[in-house]
Scaffold this motif. Structure first.
Motif, PDB file in Angstrom:
ATOM      1  N   ASP A  91      58.535  22.115  -4.424  1.00  0.00           N
ATOM      2  CA  ASP A  91      57.177  21.849  -3.949  1.00  0.00           C
ATOM      3  C   ASP A  91      56.679  20.582  -4.629  1.00  0.00           C
ATOM      4  O   ASP A  91      56.087  20.620  -5.705  1.00  0.00           O
ATOM      5  CB  ASP A  91      56.275  23.042  -4.278  1.00  0.00           C
ATOM      6  CG  ASP A  91      54.858  22.856  -3.758  1.00  0.00           C
ATOM      7  OD1 ASP A  91      54.610  21.877  -3.018  1.00  0.00           O
ATOM      8  OD2 ASP A  91      54.001  23.692  -4.092  1.00  0.00           O
ATOM      9  N   ASP A  93      54.380  18.312  -3.530  1.00  0.00           N
ATOM     10  CA  ASP A  93      52.956  17.967  -3.397  1.00  0.00           C
ATOM     11  C   ASP A  93      52.022  19.072  -3.870  1.00  0.00           C
ATOM     12  O   ASP A  93      50.799  18.920  -3.822  1.00  0.00           O
ATOM     13  CB  ASP A  93      52.622  17.565  -1.962  1.00  0.00           C
ATOM     14  CG  ASP A  93      52.924  18.668  -0.950  1.00  0.00           C
ATOM     15  OD1 ASP A  93      53.485  19.717  -1.339  1.00  0.00           O
ATOM     16  OD2 ASP A  93      52.605  18.483   0.237  1.00  0.00           O
ATOM     17  N   ASP A  99      59.280  21.978  -0.075  1.00  0.00           N
ATOM     18  CA  ASP A  99      59.611  20.730   0.598  1.00  0.00           C
ATOM     19  C   ASP A  99      61.106  20.438   0.420  1.00  0.00           C
ATOM     20  O   ASP A  99      61.770  21.037  -0.431  1.00  0.00           O
ATOM     21  CB  ASP A  99      58.797  19.568   0.007  1.00  0.00           C
ATOM     22  CG  ASP A  99      57.319  19.891  -0.112  1.00  0.00           C
ATOM     23  OD1 ASP A  99      56.742  20.404   0.865  1.00  0.00           O
ATOM     24  OD2 ASP A  99      56.747  19.652  -1.196  1.00  0.00           O
ATOM     25  N   ARG A 123      60.701  15.823   3.294  1.00  0.00           N
ATOM     26  CA  ARG A 123      60.100  16.558   4.412  1.00  0.00           C
ATOM     27  C   ARG A 123      59.216  17.646   3.821  1.00  0.00           C
ATOM     28  O   ARG A 123      59.696  18.525   3.109  1.00  0.00           O
ATOM     29  CB  ARG A 123      61.190  17.159   5.292  1.00  0.00           C
ATOM     30  CG  ARG A 123      62.146  16.101   5.831  1.00  0.00           C
ATOM     31  CD  ARG A 123      63.267  16.703   6.623  1.00  0.00           C
ATOM     32  NE  ARG A 123      64.232  15.675   7.035  1.00  0.00           N
ATOM     33  CZ  ARG A 123      65.309  15.920   7.771  1.00  0.00           C
ATOM     34  NH1 ARG A 123      65.568  17.155   8.176  1.00  0.00           N
ATOM     35  NH2 ARG A 123      66.129  14.940   8.085  1.00  0.00           N
ATOM     36  N   TYR A 124      57.944  17.573   4.136  1.00  0.00           N
ATOM     37  CA  TYR A 124      56.981  18.469   3.517  1.00  0.00           C
ATOM     38  C   TYR A 124      56.868  19.775   4.298  1.00  0.00           C
ATOM     39  O   TYR A 124      56.829  19.789   5.530  1.00  0.00           O
ATOM     40  CB  TYR A 124      55.618  17.789   3.406  1.00  0.00           C
ATOM     41  CG  TYR A 124      55.628  16.641   2.422  1.00  0.00           C
ATOM     42  CD1 TYR A 124      55.585  16.866   1.051  1.00  0.00           C
ATOM     43  CD2 TYR A 124      55.708  15.322   2.859  1.00  0.00           C
ATOM     44  CE1 TYR A 124      55.616  15.820   0.144  1.00  0.00           C
ATOM     45  CE2 TYR A 124      55.742  14.266   1.965  1.00  0.00           C
ATOM     46  CZ  TYR A 124      55.696  14.523   0.606  1.00  0.00           C
ATOM     47  OH  TYR A 124      55.740  13.486  -0.285  1.00  0.00           O
ATOM     48  N   GLY A 125      56.811  20.876   3.545  1.00  0.00           N
ATOM     49  CA  GLY A 125      56.703  22.194   4.155  1.00  0.00           C
ATOM     50  C   GLY A 125      55.296  22.482   4.663  1.00  0.00           C
ATOM     51  O   GLY A 125      54.337  21.797   4.332  1.00  0.00           O
ATOM     52  N   LEU A 127      58.649  24.078   6.680  1.00  0.00           N
ATOM     53  CA  LEU A 127      59.722  23.464   7.439  1.00  0.00           C
ATOM     54  C   LEU A 127      60.100  24.320   8.633  1.00  0.00           C
ATOM     55  O   LEU A 127      59.971  25.548   8.590  1.00  0.00           O
ATOM     56  CB  LEU A 127      60.952  23.281   6.550  1.00  0.00           C
ATOM     57  CG  LEU A 127      60.754  22.459   5.268  1.00  0.00           C
ATOM     58  CD1 LEU A 127      62.029  22.522   4.419  1.00  0.00           C
ATOM     59  CD2 LEU A 127      60.399  21.020   5.592  1.00  0.00           C
ATOM     60  N   SER A 133      60.518  18.529   9.908  1.00  0.00           N
ATOM     61  CA  SER A 133      59.103  18.624   9.555  1.00  0.00           C
ATOM     62  C   SER A 133      58.330  17.573  10.329  1.00  0.00           C
ATOM     63  O   SER A 133      58.853  16.496  10.644  1.00  0.00           O
ATOM     64  CB  SER A 133      58.912  18.412   8.050  1.00  0.00           C
ATOM     65  OG  SER A 133      57.531  18.336   7.719  1.00  0.00           O
ATOM     66  N   GLN A 181      55.685  12.949  -6.873  1.00  0.00           N
ATOM     67  CA  GLN A 181      54.835  12.750  -5.702  1.00  0.00           C
ATOM     68  C   GLN A 181      53.863  11.609  -5.955  1.00  0.00           C
ATOM     69  O   GLN A 181      53.205  11.536  -6.994  1.00  0.00           O
ATOM     70  CB  GLN A 181      54.069  14.038  -5.403  1.00  0.00           C
ATOM     71  CG  GLN A 181      53.047  13.934  -4.284  1.00  0.00           C
ATOM     72  CD  GLN A 181      53.705  13.792  -2.911  1.00  0.00           C
ATOM     73  OE1 GLN A 181      54.875  14.117  -2.759  1.00  0.00           O
ATOM     74  NE2 GLN A 181      52.953  13.324  -1.937  1.00  0.00           N
TER      75      GLN A 181
END
Length: 217
Positions: A91, A93, A99, A123-125, A127, A133, A181
């Motif tokens: 994670d 972010d 992610d 690729r941010y969740g 997903l 994403s 991030q």
């Protein structure tokens, strides 16, 4: 600094649900449990095998990170030899969803590092079940040489994972860089770099993922 654009991802799996984030926990130093696709069911992420087992009732679907590249990404690497995919789940972010940081780069030939990195993105969740994403950020990394491994580790337990990138430095060396991030993506710093030989760079510790043990939840 590499800052490539976002490539089209042709998602084929069911889209993510809208379930609120569920706790992420570590099975061991190589596996996590998390609700990757926000459907309210815990899935298992095997960092060692770079795959996700999506679980719903009695149905199990295994998706490998190597299969998660989009159509154009696969096409760009099709003419190259020794291209390999590396991924890390964490994670980045801090929104509670897992992610995926993904690299697709060319393995070294001889002592000179390669210079062909087709994919370097996060690729941010949540997903989709093909690991695509709708929200993608660039991994800003200072070299396009081969990535031996990527690891996501929440070292300071602040809810945001750091990205460790083990990347070829040429002449049989591997350099470890750390990314965090930053501005809609992950910025990998060249400061504080550690260098290792190809045969002696550090393996994962049993508790290295930085999440609480699943048994304790």
């Amino acid at each position: 600094m590499i800052a490539g654009g976002t490539w089209l991802l042709l998602g084929t799996g069911p889209r993510p649900g809208d379930h609120s984030p569920m706790a992420i926990c570590a099975v061991d130093g190589f596996a996590l449990r998390a609700d990757v696709d926000a459907d309210g069911h815990l899935d298992e992420i095997n960092e060692g095998a770079s795959s996700v087992v999506f679980q719903r009732d009695d149905h199990r679907t295994v998706v490998r990170v190597d299969d998660a590249r989009g159509f154009w990404q696969k096409l760009r690497g099709a003419s190259k030899e020794d291209m390999e995919t590396r991924g890390a789940f964490g994670d980045f972010d801090g929104d509670g969803y897992l992610d995926l940081a993904i690299f697709y780069s060319q393995h070294d030939e001889g002592d000179s590092p390669g210079d062909n990195m087709v994919v370097h993105e996060v690729r941010y969740g949540s997903l989709a079940r093909d690991l695509s994403s709708d929200r993608i950020g660039t991994i800003r990394v200072g070299s396009s040489s081969f990535v031996y491994e990527a690891r996501a580790i929440d070292t300071n337990h602040d809810g945001r994972a750091e990205l460790e990138v083990f990347q070829s430095g040429g002449d049989g060396s591997v350099s470890r860089h750390v990314g965090r991030q930053d501005s809609g993506g992950v910025s990998v710093s060249r400061e504080g770099t550690d260098d290792f030989g190809v045969s002696d760079w550090p393996y994962r510790e049993p508790d290295a993922l930085g999440y609480g043990a699943c048994e304790a939840r």
